[in-house]
Every structure is written in C-alpha cells, then in structure tokens.
Design a protein around this motif. Structure first.
Motif, PDB file in Angstrom:
ATOM      1  N   ALA A 319       0.826  -1.207   0.000  1.00  0.00           N
ATOM      2  CA  ALA A 319       0.000   0.000   0.000  1.00  0.00           C
ATOM      3  C   ALA A 319       0.864   1.261   0.000  1.00  0.00           C
ATOM      4  N   ALA A 320       1.915   1.254   0.812  1.00  0.00           N
ATOM      5  CA  ALA A 320       2.752   2.444   0.928  1.00  0.00           C
ATOM      6  C   ALA A 320       3.511   2.732  -0.358  1.00  0.00           C
ATOM      7  N   TYR A 321       4.093   1.702  -0.964  1.00  0.00           N
ATOM      8  CA  TYR A 321       4.852   1.928  -2.193  1.00  0.00           C
ATOM      9  C   TYR A 321       3.932   2.196  -3.382  1.00  0.00           C
ATOM     10  N   GLN A 322       2.676   1.758  -3.280  1.00  0.00           N
ATOM     11  CA  GLN A 322       1.706   2.153  -4.306  1.00  0.00           C
ATOM     12  C   GLN A 322       1.461   3.653  -4.234  1.00  0.00           C
ATOM     13  N   LEU A 323       1.268   4.186  -3.013  1.00  0.00           N
ATOM     14  CA  LEU A 323       1.085   5.623  -2.867  1.00  0.00           C
ATOM     15  C   LEU A 323       2.325   6.383  -3.336  1.00  0.00           C
ATOM     16  N   LEU A 324       3.505   5.840  -3.049  1.00  0.00           N
ATOM     17  CA  LEU A 324       4.743   6.444  -3.527  1.00  0.00           C
ATOM     18  C   LEU A 324       4.739   6.537  -5.051  1.00  0.00           C
ATOM     19  N   GLY A 325       4.345   5.439  -5.712  1.00  0.00           N
ATOM     20  CA  GLY A 325       4.281   5.435  -7.171  1.00  0.00           C
ATOM     21  C   GLY A 325       3.255   6.417  -7.706  1.00  0.00           C
ATOM     22  N   MET A 326       2.091   6.509  -7.031  1.00  0.00           N
ATOM     23  CA  MET A 326       1.057   7.447  -7.471  1.00  0.00           C
ATOM     24  C   MET A 326       1.515   8.890  -7.305  1.00  0.00           C
ATOM     25  N   ALA A 327       2.294   9.162  -6.250  1.00  0.00           N
ATOM     26  CA  ALA A 327       2.834  10.509  -6.056  1.00  0.00           C
ATOM     27  C   ALA A 327       3.852  10.834  -7.144  1.00  0.00           C
ATOM     28  N   ASP A 328       4.696   9.858  -7.489  1.00  0.00           N
ATOM     29  CA  ASP A 328       5.683  10.078  -8.548  1.00  0.00           C
ATOM     30  C   ASP A 328       5.017  10.329  -9.896  1.00  0.00           C
ATOM     31  N   LEU A 329       3.869   9.706 -10.109  1.00  0.00           N
ATOM     32  CA  LEU A 329       3.138   9.884 -11.364  1.00  0.00           C
ATOM     33  C   LEU A 329       2.290  11.152 -11.374  1.00  0.00           C
ATOM     34  N   GLY A 330       2.196  11.840 -10.229  1.00  0.00           N
ATOM     35  CA  GLY A 330       1.442  13.087 -10.163  1.00  0.00           C
ATOM     36  C   GLY A 330      -0.036  12.911  -9.897  1.00  0.00           C
ATOM     37  N   PHE A 331      -0.477  11.707  -9.477  1.00  0.00           N
ATOM     38  CA  PHE A 331      -1.894  11.494  -9.178  1.00  0.00           C
ATOM     39  C   PHE A 331      -2.280  12.065  -7.823  1.00  0.00           C
ATOM     40  N   ILE A 332      -1.349  12.051  -6.881  1.00  0.00           N
ATOM     41  CA  ILE A 332      -1.593  12.565  -5.538  1.00  0.00           C
ATOM     42  C   ILE A 332      -0.436  13.496  -5.173  1.00  0.00           C
ATOM     43  N   PRO A 333      -0.578  14.313  -4.128  1.00  0.00           N
ATOM     44  CA  PRO A 333       0.462  15.294  -3.805  1.00  0.00           C
ATOM     45  C   PRO A 333       1.852  14.683  -3.610  1.00  0.00           C
ATOM     46  N   LYS A 334       2.831  15.495  -3.895  1.00  0.00           N
ATOM     47  CA  LYS A 334       4.236  15.067  -3.889  1.00  0.00           C
ATOM     48  C   LYS A 334       4.691  14.548  -2.538  1.00  0.00           C
ATOM     49  N   ILE A 335       4.088  15.043  -1.454  1.00  0.00           N
ATOM     50  CA  ILE A 335       4.523  14.664  -0.114  1.00  0.00           C
ATOM     51  C   ILE A 335       4.403  13.164   0.138  1.00  0.00           C
ATOM     52  N   PHE A 336       3.446  12.503  -0.566  1.00  0.00           N
ATOM     53  CA  PHE A 336       3.280  11.056  -0.386  1.00  0.00           C
ATOM     54  C   PHE A 336       4.450  10.266  -0.961  1.00  0.00           C
ATOM     55  N   GLY A 337       5.273  10.917  -1.758  1.00  0.00           N
ATOM     56  CA  GLY A 337       6.444  10.254  -2.319  1.00  0.00           C
ATOM     57  C   GLY A 337       7.717  10.529  -1.550  1.00  0.00           C
ATOM     58  N   GLU A 338       7.623  11.304  -0.464  1.00  0.00           N
ATOM     59  CA  GLU A 338       8.813  11.615   0.317  1.00  0.00           C
ATOM     60  C   GLU A 338       9.317  10.384   1.069  1.00  0.00           C
ATOM     61  N   ARG A 339      10.624  10.242   1.090  1.00  0.00           N
ATOM     62  CA  ARG A 339      11.257   9.116   1.783  1.00  0.00           C
ATOM     63  C   ARG A 339      11.962   9.598   3.047  1.00  0.00           C
ATOM     64  N   SER A 340      12.025   8.696   4.021  1.00  0.00           N
ATOM     65  CA  SER A 340      12.746   8.973   5.256  1.00  0.00           C
ATOM     66  C   SER A 340      14.235   9.143   4.975  1.00  0.00           C
ATOM     67  N   LYS A 341      14.866  10.110   5.640  1.00  0.00           N
ATOM     68  CA  LYS A 341      16.297  10.324   5.463  1.00  0.00           C
ATOM     69  C   LYS A 341      17.120   9.178   6.046  1.00  0.00           C
ATOM     70  N   TRP A 342      16.575   8.526   7.069  1.00  0.00           N
ATOM     71  CA  TRP A 342      17.325   7.470   7.750  1.00  0.00           C
ATOM     72  C   TRP A 342      17.147   6.110   7.083  1.00  0.00           C
ATOM     73  N   PHE A 343      15.924   5.788   6.658  1.00  0.00           N
ATOM     74  CA  PHE A 343      15.647   4.440   6.160  1.00  0.00           C
ATOM     75  C   PHE A 343      15.254   4.409   4.679  1.00  0.00           C
ATOM     76  N   ASN A 344      15.090   5.581   4.058  1.00  0.00           N
ATOM     77  CA  ASN A 344      14.705   5.671   2.647  1.00  0.00           C
ATOM     78  C   ASN A 344      13.350   5.034   2.353  1.00  0.00           C
ATOM     79  N   PHE A 449     -10.614  16.403  -7.972  1.00  0.00           N
ATOM     80  CA  PHE A 449     -10.155  17.381  -6.989  1.00  0.00           C
ATOM     81  C   PHE A 449      -8.634  17.558  -7.071  1.00  0.00           C
ATOM     82  N   MET A 450      -7.920  16.464  -7.262  1.00  0.00           N
ATOM     83  CA  MET A 450      -6.467  16.552  -7.405  1.00  0.00           C
ATOM     84  C   MET A 450      -6.092  17.364  -8.650  1.00  0.00           C
ATOM     85  N   ASN A 451      -6.840  17.167  -9.736  1.00  0.00           N
ATOM     86  CA  ASN A 451      -6.584  17.954 -10.951  1.00  0.00           C
ATOM     87  C   ASN A 451      -6.835  19.444 -10.718  1.00  0.00           C
TER      88      ASN A 451
END
Length: 475
Positions: A319-344, A449-451
């Motif tokens: 679920a988490a990496y799906q949201l990451l992929g959707m953020a990278d594709l621009g479907f949801i806000p960019k913040i969902f694609g942010e990675r932790s500095k410690w664990f990536n 709404f995202m658009n």
C-alpha cells in the motif's frame, strides 16, 4: 547486469514513447539504496497472498472436505496462475513502484490509472485493518482482558503502531523478517502433517459434508486466501534486477503457497472425523492439540500471530509503495512520495495507510473480507483489460518475461478468472455494495479534486504527471 535503481515515472515516460524504441534505457535513481533480493521477495509475495493455512478452515465449514480440497487444488489454475503470469509480464516490462497504477495509466490514461490506484489502495488498507484485530483475537486467549472495551482498542492501536514502525525501518528488513516469520509459522503445519500420517483415512476426503452449503462463504474464503498476486508489483522499483527476479519469485511463491494450503488440509481432514461446525478460523490449532498434544497447539497459535504480522507487513509495504508510485506519477500530492532520510522508506505513505487501517478496524471480519474482495475484483477486471490493451498498444515492446500466448489465447486466459470475479461480486451483501459504491465515487471525486488542486497550484505535485500528459498528447 549492473545494480541499477529503476525510477517508475521515467520508465513510464519511456514506454509512452515505445513506438519509437523497443529497449528504453533505465534511468538511475540519484540516491541508491539496498534492493530486495530473491528470497525476501518470495516471502513478501507469499505473505501478500497467503501467510499459511490459517483462515482456510472456513472453506471446509462452508462446503465440506471434498469441495474445500477441490477448491484449493483447482482455484490456483483458474485464478492464481493467470494473475501471476500477468503480474510477471507487466511488472518486468514496467518495473517501477506503483505497479498496476502504471499499467492502467499506460493502457487507458490517467483517469483509469487513478481509479485503479484508489480501488487497489482502498482494498489494501481495508484488508490491512483485519490483521491487528486477528492478532488480538489470538492473544486474548492468553490475556482475557483484551477481549473487549478500552484494553481491546488500546491493544489494537499499540500493535498497529509497532507493526507499522517495523515497516518504516526499511523494506529489506521487512523482507528478511518475512522469511523468518514464514519459516517459523509454517513449521507446526509440517509437524501436524507428519503426526497425521498414521491416522489418515482417505475416505474422509470425499465427504460432501452437510447438505446445506454456504457457497458465498466458500468462494469468498478461497478467493481471499489466493488473491493479491499483483500487489508485489508496487515494489518493483525496490527489487534487484526485477526483470529476472520477479518471474522466479512469483513461481517460487506460487509453489510455496499451494503446498502450504493443500498438504495441511489433506492431513487434517483425513485424520479427523468430520464435525463441520468446528471448521472455523483457528480450528487447525485444535486439530494439532488433538493429534499431537497441547505443545503443538500452542506453537500453532503463536505461528498464527507471527503469520498475521507477516501479512500486515507485506500488505502495508504494498500500500505504501503504491502511494509512492502514485505521487511520482502526479496522481496525488508530492509529499506522499517523500522518503525517510534514515531508512529511505515512504514515511508519509506508511503513516496514511496506517491511520486509514485503524479507522476501519471497527468493521467485522466478514464485512472486511467481502468489501476487500469486491474492490479488488473491480481492480482486477480493469487489470485484465489493461493487460490485453497493452499487448495491442505496444506489440513490439521488449518484454523481459512474456506470456507465450497470442491475443486470442490471452483473452481466453483472462476470461475464466473474469467470470469468477463477476460471480464473487454478485454474491456481495448490500453493505458491501454501498461501501464499494461510496469508495468508488470518493476515488473519482479525488481524481478531479487533485486535478483542480494541480491547476490552481494549491498543493505541490510531481512535475512528472504533467510531462506524461504532454507526451500522451504528442503521441
């Protein structure tokens, strides 16, 4: 082959241009991190789909030993194998985080990519909600105070938080944890099967059980125990050499899953006189106690808790990496694609998935399974359509793994499981129809709404989504 990190969006962009090139070059991620190897991927897929025989007892209770055995023997051929083959081809062709979201976006455009993402995400996090509840249900046998009231909900909150933090610590850690959990939770079933051998009466396997069958429960149980093969595709961007690793992992996980279901089922139903009303969730532990003693019963109950932990970790990762992929594709806000500095790891996606799972934990286990199956079925019907569409849309595209069938054969391969999906949806209850309709409408509303947010610049989105739309217009 060089250990190259695959970024899902650039690959998706390159495939949009696949009419001009059959071999798009992978674009390296500027922040390399350790990738998933074959063994942990096998066990992550195993926990995405199964997690062991825990939960298959209800199939015997619903339709008797014969139909339960036939279901777990035949169902993998008409459902699991087609879904696994589809996943192997598309995950190796589009090896990026987001998986099926990328496939739907490539096949039918951003609206369907977004809707696919929301269907699969909602089904995943609702399914996720069931695992801490199941975990507490086992623990309350030892700690009765957890049965109800405030202690029950506090225990669910704490267990969910701890399990989610493990996911935050890194996918490689989660993967090797899944290996350990899988081995420990499966071993009591190996012992149960061995202790059952002298007591097996093959005539018990052909028993039809009681005359009245609960076919809705039967099909929902088998379907729930053998689906989600495609969920691991959302992790493709985190896998070492996904073009080579994914097919091997899917095949190995498929064999492990089928054997883990059928061998203990044959052993338990063959060794025990049939009392169908006893065949409910957790009955395998009682069988272990009768056949081998309480020591194996307790081990199996501990194994059930460990299996639930593995299921939770695998589902949350997907679920988490799906949201990451959707953020990278621009479907949801960019913040969902942010990675932790410690664990990536995608910390915001993990947090959101966890909070939503906690929010729906009030549903009963039966309602959770039925709603999950319905939403998942909608997504899978679209996924089969994407598979066929991409074969026609990009006929010359290089596919590291390709299902060895022509278009007509692929249609037949997708037709049988599609009929099964329609049947599973047709036996849903009213509350499932209402919940699924609401979540689908909510997902469509979120897309528009995202658009709007993107056009008004209210929220920051990945610029990749805009580039994808521009390239689609050019093509």
């Amino acid at each position: 082959m060089e250990d190259t990190l695959y970024s899902p969006t650039p690959i998706s962009q390159q495939h949009l241009l696949s009419d001009h090139t059959d071999d798009p070059a992978p674009i390296p991620n500027p922040k390399p991190h350790k990738k998933l190897a074959l063994l942990p991927l096998i066990f992550l897929i195993y926990f995405e789909v199964s997690g062991g025989p825990y939960g298959e007892e209800s199939a015997v209770g619903a339709a008797g030993p014969l139909f339960a055995i036939l279901g777990f023997v035949i169902f993998p051929f008409i459902w699991s194998i087609p879904e696994a083959l589809l996943t192997a081809e598309l995950a190796t062709t589009f090896p990026g985080n987001g998986g099926f979201v990328i496939w739907a976006n490539e096949a039918f455009g951003p609206f369907w990519g977004s809707l696919m993402g929301f269907w699969k995400f909602f089904s995943g996090v609702i399914n996720l909600a069931s695992y801490p509840v199941l975990c507490i249900d086992y623990l309350k046998l030892v700690i009765p105070a957890l049965s109800s009231g405030l202690p029950h909900y506090v225990a669910i909150f704490l267990s969910t938080s701890v399990l989610s933090f493990l996911n935050y610590s890194g996918l490689v850690i989660v993967g090797y944890t899944a290996v350990a959990l899988g081995v420990i939770s499966l071993f009591p079933f190996v012992l149960l099967s061995l202790f059952s051998l002298p007591k097996i009466d093959p005539s018990r396997w052909v028993s039809l059980g009681q005359e009245k069958k609960d076919w809705a429960l039967y099909f929902n149980t088998i379907f729930w125990n053998l689906n989600f093969w495609d969920n691991a595709s959302t992790l493709a961007g985190e896998v070492d050499q996904p073009q080579k690793t994914f097919p091997k992992a899917l095949l190995s996980a498929g064999l492990l899953t089928c054997l883990a279901y059928i061998i203990p089922l044959l052993a338990a139903t063959g060794a025990m006189p049939l009392d169908q009303k006893n065949w409910v969730g957790g009955y395998f532990a009682d069988v272990a106690g009768i056949i081998a003693g309480n020591w194996l019963k307790y081990w199996m109950e501990i194994g059930a808790v460990l299996s639930i932990i593995g299921l939770y970790e695998a589902q949350l990762s997907s679920a988490a990496y799906q949201l990451l992929g959707m953020a990278d594709l621009g479907f949801i806000p960019k913040i969902f694609g942010e990675r932790s500095k410690w664990f990536n790891t995608p910390w915001m996606a993990i947090l959101v998935s966890t909070v939503i799972a906690m929010g729906v934990s009030f549903l009963t286990f039966t309602e959770i399974i039925s709603t999950v199956n319905f939403l998942y079925s909608l997504g899978m019907l679209l996924e089969f359509a994407c598979f066929l569409r991409l074969r026609r849309k990009f006929p010359t595209l290089k596919r590291p793994f390709e299902v060895p069938l022509g278009l007509f054969g692929l249609v037949l391969m997708c037709l049988v499981p599609s009929v099964l999906l329609v049947y599973v949806m047709s036996v849903a209850t009213k509350i499932v129809y209402v919940a699924s309709a609401f979540l689908t409408t909510f997902g469509i509303g979120l897309y528009f709404f995202m658009n709007l947010c993107k056009s008004k610049r209210w929220i920051e989105f990945s610029k990749v989504g805009d580039k994808l739309e521009e390239e689609e217009d050019m093509i």
